[in-house]
Scaffold this active site. Structure first.
Site, PDB file in Angstrom:
ATOM      1  N   HIS A 168      85.010  70.576  26.014  1.00 34.94           N
ATOM      2  CA  HIS A 168      84.008  71.621  25.774  1.00 34.94           C
ATOM      3  C   HIS A 168      84.035  72.143  24.330  1.00 34.94           C
ATOM      4  O   HIS A 168      83.073  72.718  23.857  1.00 34.94           O
ATOM      5  CB  HIS A 168      84.112  72.762  26.802  1.00 34.94           C
ATOM      6  CG  HIS A 168      85.204  73.751  26.551  1.00 34.94           C
ATOM      7  ND1 HIS A 168      86.495  73.554  26.966  1.00 34.94           N
ATOM      8  CD2 HIS A 168      85.204  74.947  25.925  1.00 34.94           C
ATOM      9  CE1 HIS A 168      87.226  74.589  26.604  1.00 34.94           C
ATOM     10  NE2 HIS A 168      86.480  75.459  25.964  1.00 34.94           N
ATOM     11  N   HIS A 230      91.319  69.233  22.595  1.00 36.47           N
ATOM     12  CA  HIS A 230      90.616  70.114  21.663  1.00 36.47           C
ATOM     13  C   HIS A 230      91.138  69.995  20.222  1.00 36.47           C
ATOM     14  O   HIS A 230      90.366  69.857  19.281  1.00 36.47           O
ATOM     15  CB  HIS A 230      90.725  71.580  22.100  1.00 36.47           C
ATOM     16  CG  HIS A 230      90.282  71.833  23.519  1.00 36.47           C
ATOM     17  ND1 HIS A 230      89.265  71.131  24.109  1.00 36.47           N
ATOM     18  CD2 HIS A 230      90.714  72.707  24.462  1.00 36.47           C
ATOM     19  CE1 HIS A 230      89.087  71.568  25.349  1.00 36.47           C
ATOM     20  NE2 HIS A 230      89.955  72.523  25.585  1.00 36.47           N
TER      21      HIS A 230
HETATM   22  C1  BG6 Z   1      90.620  74.737  28.347  1.00 35.25           C
HETATM   23  C2  BG6 Z   1      92.063  74.882  28.720  1.00 35.25           C
HETATM   24  O1  BG6 Z   1      90.290  73.393  28.090  1.00 35.25           O
HETATM   25  O2  BG6 Z   1      90.359  75.498  27.159  1.00 35.25           O
HETATM   26  C3  BG6 Z   1      92.416  76.336  28.922  1.00 35.25           C
HETATM   27  O3  BG6 Z   1      92.289  74.155  29.926  1.00 35.25           O
HETATM   28  C4  BG6 Z   1      92.046  77.147  27.715  1.00 35.25           C
HETATM   29  O4  BG6 Z   1      93.809  76.481  29.190  1.00 35.25           O
HETATM   30  C5  BG6 Z   1      90.601  76.881  27.311  1.00 35.25           C
HETATM   31  O5  BG6 Z   1      92.228  78.519  28.020  1.00 35.25           O
HETATM   32  C6  BG6 Z   1      90.278  77.550  25.993  1.00 35.25           C
HETATM   33  O6  BG6 Z   1      88.887  77.452  25.757  1.00 35.25           O
HETATM   34  P1  BG6 Z   1      88.121  78.511  24.851  1.00 35.25           P
HETATM   35  O7  BG6 Z   1      86.735  77.984  24.828  1.00 35.25           O
HETATM   36  O8  BG6 Z   1      88.250  79.833  25.548  1.00 35.25           O
HETATM   37  O9  BG6 Z   1      88.805  78.501  23.528  1.00 35.25           O
END
Ligand code: BG6
Length: 479
Positions: A168, A230
């Site tokens: 994402h 990420h």
């Molecule tokens: C997710 C993880 O992919 O990303 C989570 O599984 C994490 O542990 C999250 O909290 C963080 O996403 P963002 O968009 O809030 O930075």
């Protein structure tokens, strides 16, 4: 078109997918005659599922996004089916004539352990054709071997261009803006290499803890939950060569080359270049937080890391000798995702030598606010001498764009509906990043790297500061 959400009563559907689809519905962006079918193992009537959606939309949308009329019309497009994923007969209900549609998008918002079974059952009922597509969530597997198995299973039913693997972070506007910054401006690209860059920092810090995901997280840890996907994806976008076009294959080809050029972290390198930590109790913004091992779902003697920082090298011409410092952790001092590009010292200092330092920094903040800051040196007005001072050129995106950008899941759902793949991970990228991560985990284990404790509300273990201090630098922890 029909969208089938496996895991339709789960956390992801409730918090992200249904609100994202509702926003598209509100903005009239969805295809005509779209049906959304939530699928889960809970025995819910259509009315009960409608109540579930209603309650969750109200909980997860801003007040000004909520419109009773639009929620009602959205809910009319949604249906619910109870299916036990392991029972092939249950999939019979997906063949119902009322769900007949050539274009089907299957969204697997479930544990990867169900991916293969769901695919097999869809296939048994002839529910996959050339117009179908499938969206799968990270993590794709838990190591290289399991990710290969999942990818193989996906590939036996879908062509690569029908498979949408979500990370994402790639859907975040700010992450896409990196492409604009690097390849829409001549300014940076010419100096975007070891010619002018001293090092790069990538931080993804969260104040959140486990949010009812204790048992998942305790099996996973920061390396597999955040670094494998990420952080490595951000690293790729920062360091890849210019793609020939914005199309998905060019971008993904370049990202893959970066992943292939990552220097493996050997057992010796790990001791010097990697720090892992786990949070103990502490406070964030004055609120007390319990330690990791006291979180529900976590085993008492858990050795799972909630923090990692490491120095990564990219073995290619552009980045030879330029370290990339990566760090991510839960329960840190503040929520912040940013990229800091530290430029080198000027080659010859004509000013007072005491003022010699690495002067320019480009800070690209992805979260919580989207901004770009370029720190430059100016002359301080003063009667005596020629004193330099560092000041920022600031660009805050919300000064120009208020509410008009899509959130990550809105972007990615829309792209999957429209079959645009550039913001999704290709099979070879996922496998290459697992290759790097498997080697990292093996080196951590064989080197018996110590799991260090850090206070909730801090910036991680102090050794993480030493890691970057070894390069005569420090993490950007500025307010
Ligand atoms: C997710 C993880 O992919 O990303 C989570 O599984 C994490 O542990 C999250 O909290 C963080 O996403 P963002 O968009 O809030 O930075």
């Amino acid at each position: 078109m029909n969208i089938f959400i496996f895991g339709g009563t789960g956390d992801l559907a409730a918090r992200k997918l249904l609100p994202a689809l509702y926003r598209h519905h509100k903005a009239n962006r969805l295809p005509d005659n779209l049906k959304i079918i939530g699928i889960g193992s809970r025995p819910l009537s259509k009315e009960e599922y409608s109540d579930f959606i209603n309650a969750n939309l109200k909980e997860h949308l801003n007040n000004k996004e909520v419109s009773e009329i639009l929620i009602d019309s959205f809910i009319k497009t949604v249906d619910y089916l109870q299916i036990d994923f392991n029972n092939p007969e249950g999939f019979e209900s997906l063949t119902s004539p009322r769900l007949e549609s050539k274009r089907r998008l299957y969204y697997l918002a479930v544990s990867p352990s169900f991916y293969t079974t769901i695919n097999e059952n869809l296939n048994k009922h002839k529910l996959i054709n050339k117009d179908s597509a499938i969206v799968v969530e990270k993590p794709i597997g838990e190591d290289l071997e399991s990710s290969i198995k999942i990818n193989r299973s996906l590939a036996s039913y879908f062509d690569e261009n029908q498979i949408f693997r979500i990370d994402h972070y790639l859907g975040k506007e700010a992450v896409q803006n990196l492409l604009a910054l690097r390849f829409g401006n001549i300014l940076f690209e010419k100096i975007w290499s070891n010619i002018a860059i001293d090092h790069v920092q990538i931080t993804v810090a969260e104040t959140l803890g486990l949010e009812n995901r204790g048992s998942y997280y305790d099996q996973t840890g920061a390396i597999k939950d955040m670094l494998q996907n990420h952080l490595l994806q951000i690293l790729c976008l920062v360091s890849m060569e210019p793609p020939t076009s914005i199309n998905s294959e060019s971008i993904r080809d370049e990202k893959l080359k970066v992943l292939r050029s990552l220097r493996p972290l050997t057992e010796e390198a790990i001791r010097e270049h990697c720090v892992i930590g786990q949070y103990k109790d502490g406070a964030i913004n004055g609120n007390a937080k319990c330690s990791y091992i006291d979180e529900s779902g976590v085993s008492d003697n858990s050795k799972t890391e909630t923090f990692i920082s490491l120095k990564v090298l990219i073995d290619n011409w552009r980045w030879s000798g330029v370290p990339f410092f990566l760090r991510t952790g839960k329960r840190m001092s503040e929520k912040r995702s940013e990229i800091v590009v530290q430029f080198k010292e000027v080659p010859h200092n004509i000013f007072d030598s005491a003022q010699k330092q690495k002067n320019n920094q480009l800070i690209i903040q992805l979260q919580p606010e989207e901004s770009i800051k370029l720190k430059i040196m100016i002359k301080e007005p003063s009667a005596s001498g020629f004193k330099l001072r560092e000041l920022p050129l600031d660009l805050f995106f919300n000064e120009y764009y208020e509410d008009d950008h899509l959130d990550a899941y809105e972007r990615l759902l829309l792209d999957a509906i429209e079959r645009k793949s550039s913001l999704f991970m290709r099979r070879d990228e996922v496998e290459e990043s697992w290759h790097f991560i498997d080697q990292l985990i093996e080196s951590i284990q064989t080197s018996s790297l110590k799991l260090e404790k850090y206070n909730a509300g801090s910036w991680g273990p102090s050794s993480s500061d030493l890691l970057i201090a070894g390069h005569e630098s420090q993490w950007n922890n500025d307010e």
